[in-house]
Scaffold this active site. Structure first.
Site, short mmCIF file in Angstrom:
data_model
loop_
_atom_site.label_atom_id
_atom_site.label_comp_id
_atom_site.label_asym_id
_atom_site.label_seq_id
_atom_site.Cartn_x
_atom_site.Cartn_y
_atom_site.Cartn_z
N ASN A 167 0.83 -1.21 0.00
CA ASN A 167 0.00 0.00 0.00
C ASN A 167 0.87 1.25 0.00
OD1 ASN A 167 0.45 -1.04 2.65
ND2 ASN A 167 -1.17 0.23 3.49
N GLU A 201 0.38 5.12 0.65
CA GLU A 201 -0.54 6.13 1.18
C GLU A 201 -0.12 7.53 0.74
OE1 GLU A 201 -1.11 5.36 5.37
OE2 GLU A 201 -2.25 3.54 4.91
N CYS A 249 -4.21 0.69 -2.48
CA CYS A 249 -4.01 -0.57 -1.77
C CYS A 249 -2.92 -1.41 -2.43
CB CYS A 249 -5.29 -1.40 -1.79
SG CYS A 249 -6.65 -0.72 -0.87
N GLU A 274 -2.92 -4.56 -3.19
CA GLU A 274 -3.39 -5.49 -4.21
C GLU A 274 -3.46 -4.82 -5.58
OE1 GLU A 274 -4.64 -4.89 -1.26
OE2 GLU A 274 -5.66 -6.62 -0.39
N CYS A 331 -10.09 -5.25 -0.01
CA CYS A 331 -11.25 -4.35 0.04
C CYS A 331 -12.10 -4.53 -1.23
CB CYS A 331 -10.79 -2.90 0.17
SG CYS A 331 -10.20 -2.17 -1.37
N CYS A 367 -10.48 -3.53 -4.51
CA CYS A 367 -9.44 -4.47 -4.95
C CYS A 367 -10.05 -5.76 -5.49
CB CYS A 367 -8.47 -4.77 -3.81
SG CYS A 367 -7.39 -3.36 -3.48
#
Ligand code: THU
Length: 162
Positions: free
Chosen positions: A61, A63, A72, A74, A111, A114
């Site tokens: 990830n 940010e 993210c 993924e 999530c 993703c």
């Protein structure tokens, strides 16, 4: 009428129960997780994507001070795979999640965004993409296809009447 939609999840107590391929992929996800850039949430995620040619693509990830601009693990990994290996099938993905603040003892599922992003490649290649997940400790979950985790998902079949 009601219809029940269910899927099978394999649950392993230890890494030793996994195949060598799955266990290696999970280790790579842990390696990727350690390099995550997550100064705002302190929640680090690593993803390792195994391609049909045997190569492993890593992501974590990323940010951002403008929170929604982050991405993210993924999607960082799957988009890198799609961008650089457009003709290579995605064989499976391993995900590792941990926090700098407490011990993550359960696998963190990808999530919704993703799941949708990974599902796109599953629809494209017409073969399932299994997902292996683990927290920092605790059980390992393996789902046989990402679309199992995204029932009634949207795909390109809705974009035309063919
Ligand atoms: N995160 C992921 O990398 N993957 C997921 O599937 C769930 C959440 C990241 C996004 C954000 O950087 C942090 O975890 C906390 O939400």
């Amino acid at each position: 009428m009601k219809k029940k939609i269910a899927f099978e999840l394999s649950i392993y107590k230890t890494e030793e129960e996994l195949s060598v391929e799955d266990s290696n992929l999970l280790k790579q996800a842990v390696n990727a997780r350690i390099k995550a850039y997550a100064p705002y949430s302190n929640f680090l995620v690593g993803a390792a994507v195994l391609l049909e040619n045997g190569e492993i693509v890593l992501g974590n990830n990323q940010e951002n001070a403008s929170y929604p601009s982050g991405l993210c693990a993924e999607r960082v990994a799957i988009f890198y795979a799609g961008a650089n290996y457009p003709n290579e099938e995605i064989k499976k993905i391993a995900i590792s999640a941990a926090s700098n603040d407490y011990e993550v003892k359960e696998p963190a599922g990808p999530c919704g965004n993703c799941r949708q992003a990974i599902a796109e490649y599953e629809y494209k290649q017409k073969t399932p993409i299994p997902i292996i997940m683990r927290g920092e400790s605790g059980p390992i979950y393996k789902c046989d296809a990402v679309t199992d985790m995204l029932p009634l998902g949207f795909n390109n079949s809705f974009l035309s009447d063919s």
